[in-house]
Design an enzyme around this catalytic site. Structure first.
Site, mmCIF file in Angstrom:
data_model
loop_
_atom_site.group_PDB
_atom_site.id
_atom_site.type_symbol
_atom_site.label_atom_id
_atom_site.label_comp_id
_atom_site.label_asym_id
_atom_site.label_seq_id
_atom_site.Cartn_x
_atom_site.Cartn_y
_atom_site.Cartn_z
ATOM 1 N N SER A 44 32.445 -8.480 25.507
ATOM 2 C CA SER A 44 30.975 -7.648 26.944
ATOM 3 C C SER A 44 31.432 -6.536 27.076
ATOM 4 O O SER A 44 31.805 -5.611 25.903
ATOM 5 C CB SER A 44 30.522 -8.653 27.954
ATOM 6 O OG SER A 44 29.755 -8.239 28.144
ATOM 7 N N ASP A 67 25.150 -2.991 27.893
ATOM 8 C CA ASP A 67 26.591 -2.879 27.724
ATOM 9 C C ASP A 67 26.766 -3.244 26.569
ATOM 10 O O ASP A 67 25.689 -3.303 25.683
ATOM 11 C CB ASP A 67 26.896 -3.960 28.505
ATOM 12 C CG ASP A 67 26.018 -5.079 28.133
ATOM 13 O OD1 ASP A 67 25.537 -5.860 27.212
ATOM 14 O OD2 ASP A 67 27.317 -6.152 28.849
ATOM 15 N N ASP A 105 28.030 -5.479 24.183
ATOM 16 C CA ASP A 105 27.224 -6.703 23.129
ATOM 17 C C ASP A 105 25.781 -6.980 23.513
ATOM 18 O O ASP A 105 25.301 -8.231 23.724
ATOM 19 C CB ASP A 105 27.830 -8.282 23.357
ATOM 20 C CG ASP A 105 27.617 -8.834 25.466
ATOM 21 O OD1 ASP A 105 27.387 -7.632 26.354
ATOM 22 O OD2 ASP A 105 27.548 -10.100 25.315
ATOM 23 N N ASP A 165 23.795 -8.020 26.306
ATOM 24 C CA ASP A 165 23.095 -9.183 27.311
ATOM 25 C C ASP A 165 22.943 -8.219 28.505
ATOM 26 O O ASP A 165 21.547 -9.079 28.787
ATOM 27 C CB ASP A 165 23.956 -10.221 26.542
ATOM 28 C CG ASP A 165 25.319 -9.675 27.825
ATOM 29 O OD1 ASP A 165 25.853 -8.750 27.965
ATOM 30 O OD2 ASP A 165 26.390 -11.287 27.784
#
Length: 586
Positions: free
Chosen positions: A154, A302, A304, A306
């Protein structure tokens, strides 16, 4: 985060390192283990080989390196074997999707996961190349899969990686599945049967999966984008850049400009100190570009994709980065407007997010749910009540699930929803800040902040548990000049203090690092309500801000942290910080 055992036997550590090295398929981490053995530093060996990285409801996330307490190919393969065994024992469909982000080693780790799952007879769908994490959760629900695995850390630093797991309901795993997987991983590490039946499954590379995910995402919001809305986007060097441009373009937004130096995935995140849109400075490049272009909106994902950060200009063209609570309230307002007349609508948030959402739900006459932190819990009200129509579920940490089919935070879907909201408002002569003003007049000022204090990792578990227990049994009598009227402990790791007038402070230790967090909210009513003028509104916000600053000082003292501009707290005679709620020195 695993806490290392004191006085780990040196000979045992060296033996564990040699055993790990013999099983490790990766020459790079084998060489790193050799160097650790040659250097003979017991603390370094213990850090890598003294404990095993714990598998929890968030899966795995840690720095990369050799040993069972780091992310590496052998640990990933053992973890995939454990997940496969639980999929088989639980009787979920023997199909899975495996995705990955663009971090260092992510593609290689994903190949290991695919190989291990396939050798357990599980058929694997694999998107071509890096993909946003929300696509993996979407695919599980869309295709009725048994699980989804995504190799990602992440918004962690570049040195980290991780493995996130979604179960057959399309949501993150919760107890008891997480514990069963952890046990199965340990069993796989012991018996070493990681690829029992190679060739028993199948691997299907899906090259059009991103297009299908984006088409479904577009259907959730609609393609009525305002071509005049000036949007600046940033992917923070992650995987969301191209998909977000494609999504906004398909929706009709033609004035979209990405931050060029942050648009292409780069695992080193060279232009930001931390690739987290919550961090100060993360949006500096986007704000500079938006100011130059005279833009209306900044959308920042961000790495990734999500999570989503949002910034908007005020009447003086000064940019404001909205908090997660403000974006959550705006999305709820937007969704309520769009869904008028529909029955059994649902708004959901967490126990540490703003209390404003509950007031909005009550006013609108819709279902409201409040859960423990994290989307593993936030999706549960909609799953438990399939007849309810989830409008928005959000957490203050910039995570949003929009619409009835979204089971985890989706920064791309949320970005499209925010663009739709802003375009419609600007076409009516309004803007997001005006909507927030309206909500403030109706429900009062809800000003929030977070205090985070890092602890020494030595003895962290003991200190963490003692502080949580003390906050529950001996809470402060007042904070910010408001009496503490009640205390609750809805989970082992969460204590909330409710103050007179509606203020609230929630204390919670981090689940991944030695850090304690406090979530503060000050509620200040606005005289005159919806008829209040600008001067009265500003005065209410000033009062709330002053009280919040006061509370922040007191909370830092409670947690034993230095107070900005003041002395370092010395604690009480027993070495514990005071819990008396006294006003800090001026």
């Amino acid at each position: 985060m695993a806490e290392l055992r004191p006085n780990v036997d040196q000979a045992g550590l060296r033996a564990a390192a040699r055993t790990w090295m013999a099983l490790d398929p990766d020459a790079e981490t084998r060489d790193a283990t050799t160097r650790l053995l040659q250097q003979g530093n017991e603390a370094d060996l213990a850090e890598h080989f003294g404990e095993r990285l714990a598998f929890g409801t968030a899966g795995l996330r840690a720095a990369m390196g050799p040993g069972p307490n780091r992310m590496n190919r052998l640990l990933v393969r053992q973890s995939a074997a454990g997940i496969a065994r639980v999929m088989i024992s639980e009787g979920v469909p023997n199909t899975a999707i495996v995705g990955h982000d663009a971090r260092h080693r992510s593609a290689r780790f994903a190949e290991d996961v695919v190989e291990v799952l396939e050798a357990h007879g599980i058929s694997v769908m694999k998107p071509a190349g890096p993909v946003p994490t929300p696509l993996v959760a979407w695919a599980v629900s869309k295709h009725g899969l048994g699980a989804g695995l995504c190799v990602t850390a992440s918004h962690n630093p570049a040195s980290d990686n991780g493995l996130k797991v979604f179960w057959s309901d399309g949501a993150q795993i919760i107890p008891p599945i997480d514990a069963r997987i952890a046990t199965a991983i340990e069993a796989a590490a012991r018996d070493r049967r990681l690829t029992p039946h190679p060739g028993s499954g199948a691997v299907n590379t899906r090259r059009l999966m991103v297009d299908r995910y984006l088409a479904d995402t577009l259907d959730q919001v609609g393609a009525a984008g305002d071509p005049d809305l000036q949007v600046v986007t940033t992917a923070l060097h992650g995987v969301g850049g191209a998909p977000l441009l494609q999504l906004l373009g398909a929706a009709g937004y033609t004035s979209v400009t990405p931050v060029p130096e942050q648009q292409v995935p780069d695992p080193d995140f060279p232009t930001v100190a931390f690739p987290n849109p919550e961090e100060p400075g993360a949006l500096d490049a986007a704000i500079a570009l938006a100011t130059e272009l005279g833009a209306d909106l900044i959308l920042a994902n961000d790495p990734d994709a999500d999570r989503l950060a949002v910034a908007v200009p005020d009447a003086d063209d000064q940019w404001h980065t909205l908090t997660g609570n403000e974006v959550g309230a705006l999305l709820a307002w937007w969704a309520l407007q769009r869904s008028q007349g529909l029955p059994d609508r649902l708004l959901a948030t967490t126990m540490v997010s703003s209390q404003l959402l509950e007031k909005m739900a009550t006013q609108a006459g819709v279902h409201y749910a409040e859960t423990l932190t994290g989307f593993k819990w936030l999706c549960r009200p909609a799953l438990a009540h399939p007849q309810w129509l989830q409008l928005v579920a959000y957490e203050e940490a910039m995570g949003y699930a929009v619409g009835p089919g979204c089971r985890d935070k989706d920064g791309l879907l949320a970005a499209l929803a925010v663009a739709d909201l802003c375009g419609r408002l600007l076409n009516t002569g309004s803007d997001p800040l005006a909507v927030l003003d309206r909500l403030t007049r109706e429900h009062g000022v809800h000003t929030t902040s977070q205090v985070s204090v890092r602890f020494d990792s030595t003895g962290w578990a003991r200190n963490r548990d003692a502080l949580v227990a003390r906050l529950e049994s001996n809470p402060p009598t007042a904070l910010g000049g408001r009496l503490v009227e009640s205390v609750d402990r809805p989970s082992d790791d969460l204590v909330r203090l409710f103050l007179r007038g509606g203020d609230r402070v929630a204390f919670r230790p981090s689940g991944t690092e030695p850090k304690f967090k406090a979530y503060l909210e000050v509620v200040e009513q606005v005289a005159g309500g919806s008829r209040a003028g600008e001067r009265i509104l500003r005065a209410a916000r000033r009062r709330a801000g002053t009280r919040l600053e006061w509370m922040e000082h007191e909370v830092r003292t409670i947690l034993g942290a230095p107070v900005p501009g003041g002395p370092v707290p010395t604690g009480t005679a027993d070495g514990n910080p005071r819990l008396d709620g006294r006003r800090p020195p001026n």
